[in-house]
Structures are given as structure tokens and as C-alpha cells.
Design a protein around this motif. Structure first.
Motif, PDB file in Angstrom:
ATOM      1  N   SER A 161      37.905  43.672  50.279  1.00 23.53           N
ATOM      2  CA  SER A 161      38.118  42.858  51.487  1.00 23.53           C
ATOM      3  C   SER A 161      37.188  41.660  51.496  1.00 23.53           C
ATOM      4  O   SER A 161      37.583  40.546  51.858  1.00 23.53           O
ATOM      5  CB  SER A 161      37.870  43.704  52.748  1.00 23.53           C
ATOM      6  OG  SER A 161      38.835  44.706  52.871  1.00 23.53           O
ATOM      7  N   ALA A 164      38.374  39.033  49.038  1.00 25.40           N
ATOM      8  CA  ALA A 164      39.554  38.349  49.580  1.00 25.40           C
ATOM      9  C   ALA A 164      39.154  37.366  50.683  1.00 25.40           C
ATOM     10  O   ALA A 164      39.722  36.277  50.786  1.00 25.40           O
ATOM     11  CB  ALA A 164      40.546  39.378  50.120  1.00 25.40           C
ATOM     12  N   ASP A 165      38.159  37.739  51.492  1.00 27.27           N
ATOM     13  CA  ASP A 165      37.702  36.855  52.575  1.00 27.27           C
ATOM     14  C   ASP A 165      37.038  35.591  52.033  1.00 27.27           C
ATOM     15  O   ASP A 165      36.950  34.581  52.732  1.00 27.27           O
ATOM     16  CB  ASP A 165      36.716  37.594  53.492  1.00 27.27           C
ATOM     17  CG  ASP A 165      37.414  38.597  54.407  1.00 27.27           C
ATOM     18  OD1 ASP A 165      38.653  38.519  54.539  1.00 27.27           O
ATOM     19  OD2 ASP A 165      36.730  39.463  54.972  1.00 27.27           O
ATOM     20  N   VAL A 167      38.142  33.846  49.588  1.00 25.74           N
ATOM     21  CA  VAL A 167      39.166  32.929  49.079  1.00 25.74           C
ATOM     22  C   VAL A 167      39.498  31.895  50.149  1.00 25.74           C
ATOM     23  O   VAL A 167      39.816  32.239  51.281  1.00 25.74           O
ATOM     24  CB  VAL A 167      40.443  33.700  48.675  1.00 25.74           C
ATOM     25  CG1 VAL A 167      41.534  32.730  48.230  1.00 25.74           C
ATOM     26  CG2 VAL A 167      40.133  34.698  47.569  1.00 25.74           C
ATOM     27  N   ASN A 173      46.987  32.128  44.179  1.00 22.68           N
ATOM     28  CA  ASN A 173      46.876  33.563  43.880  1.00 22.68           C
ATOM     29  C   ASN A 173      45.887  33.861  42.756  1.00 22.68           C
ATOM     30  O   ASN A 173      45.606  35.021  42.472  1.00 22.68           O
ATOM     31  CB  ASN A 173      48.256  34.134  43.529  1.00 22.68           C
ATOM     32  CG  ASN A 173      48.308  35.641  43.669  1.00 22.68           C
ATOM     33  OD1 ASN A 173      47.814  36.196  44.647  1.00 22.68           O
ATOM     34  ND2 ASN A 173      48.873  36.315  42.678  1.00 22.68           N
ATOM     35  N   LEU A 223      45.337  37.730  43.069  1.00 25.74           N
ATOM     36  CA  LEU A 223      44.865  38.163  44.386  1.00 25.74           C
ATOM     37  C   LEU A 223      45.742  39.278  44.952  1.00 25.74           C
ATOM     38  O   LEU A 223      45.238  40.254  45.522  1.00 25.74           O
ATOM     39  CB  LEU A 223      44.824  36.967  45.344  1.00 25.74           C
ATOM     40  CG  LEU A 223      44.311  37.239  46.763  1.00 25.74           C
ATOM     41  CD1 LEU A 223      42.891  37.797  46.751  1.00 25.74           C
ATOM     42  CD2 LEU A 223      44.361  35.956  47.590  1.00 25.74           C
ATOM     43  N   ASP A 224      47.048  39.159  44.796  1.00 26.46           N
ATOM     44  CA  ASP A 224      47.961  40.194  45.312  1.00 26.46           C
ATOM     45  C   ASP A 224      47.677  41.544  44.662  1.00 26.46           C
ATOM     46  O   ASP A 224      47.618  42.575  45.331  1.00 26.46           O
ATOM     47  CB  ASP A 224      49.421  39.795  45.065  1.00 26.46           C
ATOM     48  CG  ASP A 224      49.832  38.591  45.904  1.00 26.46           C
ATOM     49  OD1 ASP A 224      49.172  38.340  46.928  1.00 26.46           O
ATOM     50  OD2 ASP A 224      50.794  37.907  45.517  1.00 26.46           O
ATOM     51  N   LEU A 227      44.415  43.130  45.968  1.00 28.27           N
ATOM     52  CA  LEU A 227      44.551  43.778  47.274  1.00 28.27           C
ATOM     53  C   LEU A 227      45.347  45.084  47.162  1.00 28.27           C
ATOM     54  O   LEU A 227      45.046  46.055  47.848  1.00 28.27           O
ATOM     55  CB  LEU A 227      45.215  42.809  48.256  1.00 28.27           C
ATOM     56  CG  LEU A 227      44.372  41.573  48.608  1.00 28.27           C
ATOM     57  CD1 LEU A 227      45.188  40.594  49.431  1.00 28.27           C
ATOM     58  CD2 LEU A 227      43.115  41.958  49.348  1.00 28.27           C
TER      59      LEU A 227
END
Length: 231
Positions: A161, A164-165, A167, A173, A223-224, A227
């Protein structure tokens, strides 16, 4: 020792979002009451228990805000970069003391505005109050999110998380991100150990999800997929 001197530090006022919506004349007026404090790496800006009567704005460098548990364990609260500020609590709660410590991570300069001066500006320019309330609301939301993550999520999920934050919007991606803090501070922030952070990063790299680059940069290959990996 930190070196403090009076000085019209308009650049500091222009950096911070709570002031930079004002016109030049108004910002210059606020800058007149600001003092500049130079800190060497490792110097303390304030200690827990010190009187909290000042708004601190980072002009250059990096400041680490942390608290100590009853057992003396550090918990990172936030990292302040140029344009960030702390001490706003004192504006609404006169006579309070700091609960946290603030330490220069590198040579830094900080602008100081005393509570009595700032309260005068809040009356004169009410829009500053709205900006400060907005910032405090965002910090409360982030604090609640951090507390929830540490309480219920696995450390791996917290790391994913956080990556991802980091980015930026529109980065695509396969972005390259820069960690905003050292692994030691990231571990404290996420409620784990530096060893666990290093081990998890290595695992993610072996899975082909990330690539660790110099200067705290990390390339996220997909990125996908990153996650999805945590689900």
C-alpha cells in the motif's frame, strides 16, 4: 548548536501552501515576523515537553518528527520536506507542549512564526485558517489509515500500500518512485523492522514486481500486478 537569527525570509512563506495563495504584499508582511533557524544534521528542533508556541516551516533540508513509547521505542510520525510545516496545534490550543520530537535528518533551515503573530494573521486573512484546517484534516485521515493498517493488515500489505501511495498520478503502470524516507524510518512508520522491509523488498524483486535502484528509487514493473500480489 542550532543558529537562530531574525531575517525577512519571504522564500519560506512562498513555499508553504497555507500562505502561497496570498498576494505578494500579504506574504511579505507575514515574512517580516518570521525567524530563520539553521540546523545541522542530527540537531533537535524541539523535544517532547517543550512549549508548543511556534509554527515551524521547513525551508530546506528534511525534518523527522517522531514520538517515543513508554518503553523508549521510536515511532515515526511524519517526514517534513521543504514547504511542509508542524506546530499548527498550538494555534488552537495555547499553552500546550509538544508530544513529539523533531530532528534534522540533514542540514536544514526552518522558519519560525510565533503563535501570537500567526493568530493576528488568521484574523486578518481568514482563508489561512481554512488552509490549515484542510491540512489538519488530511493528516488526521492519514493517521487513522496508518493506525488501521498497523492494527489489522499484514506487514506485506502495508508495504504494498505504501509503495502504491508513492506513485504520482498519471505516472502509468510501470512508474519509478522515490521512497520519501530511509528504510529505518519506513520500518518505524509501518510498525515493523528494517530487516523485514529489506527482506520483503528482496522477495518482491525476486518475483519480478519491483527493481531496487540507487538513491532510494524503486521501479515498479507492473503496478496492477503488485497490488494483486497482496490479495
Amino acid at each position: 548548536m542550532a543558529h537562530e537569527h531574525c531575517h525577512n525570509h519571504a522564500s519560506c512563506i512562498r513555499l508553504v501552501p497555507i500562505f502561497n495563495h496570498l498576494d505578494d504584499e500579504q506574504m511579505d508582511k507575514i515574512a517580516e515576523s518570521a525567524k530563520k533557524l539553521d540546523l545541522k544534521k542530527g540537531e533537535i528542533l524541539f523535544h517532547a515537553g517543550d512549549e508548543d508556541d511556534t509554527l515551524y516551516i521547513v525551508n530546506s533540508g528534511k525534518i523527522r518528527v517522531y514520538r517515543l513509547s513508554d518503553k523508549g521505542k521510536e515511532q515515526l510520525v511524519r517526514i517534513l520536506n521543504p514547504g511542509d510545516f508542524t506546530g499548527e496545534w498550538a494555534l488552537f490550543h495555547p499553552g500546550e507542549v509538544h508530544e513529539n520530537y523533531a530532528e534534522a535528518v540533514q542540514d536544514s533551515s526552518v522558519c519560525l512564526i510565533k503563535q501570537k503573530d500567526l493568530q493576528r494573521y488568521l484574523t486578518e486573512y481568514p482563508q489561512i485558517s481554512l488552509k490549515i484546517i484542510s491540512e489538519m484534516s488530511e493528516r488526521l485521515m492519514n493517521s487513522e489509515k496508518q493506525t488501521m493498517q498497523v492494527a489489522i493488515e499484514k506487514v506485506e500489505s502495508r508495504i504494498l500500500s505504501f509503495l502504491a501511495d508513492c506513485v504520482e498520478k498519471g505516472a502509468g503502470n510501470s512508474p519509478v518512485i522515490t521512497l520519501p524516507m530511509a528504510k529505518k524510518d519506513l520500518a518505524s512508520y509501518l510498525g515493523t523492522t528494517p530487516e523485514t522491509i529489506s527482506r520483503k523488498f528482496t522477495e518482491l524483486e525476486k518475483q519480478g514486481l519491483i527493481e531496487q535502484l540507487p538513491k532510494r528509487k524503486i521501479k515498479i514493473n507492473d503496478l496492477d500486478q503488485l497490488l494483486l500480489y497482496g490479495e
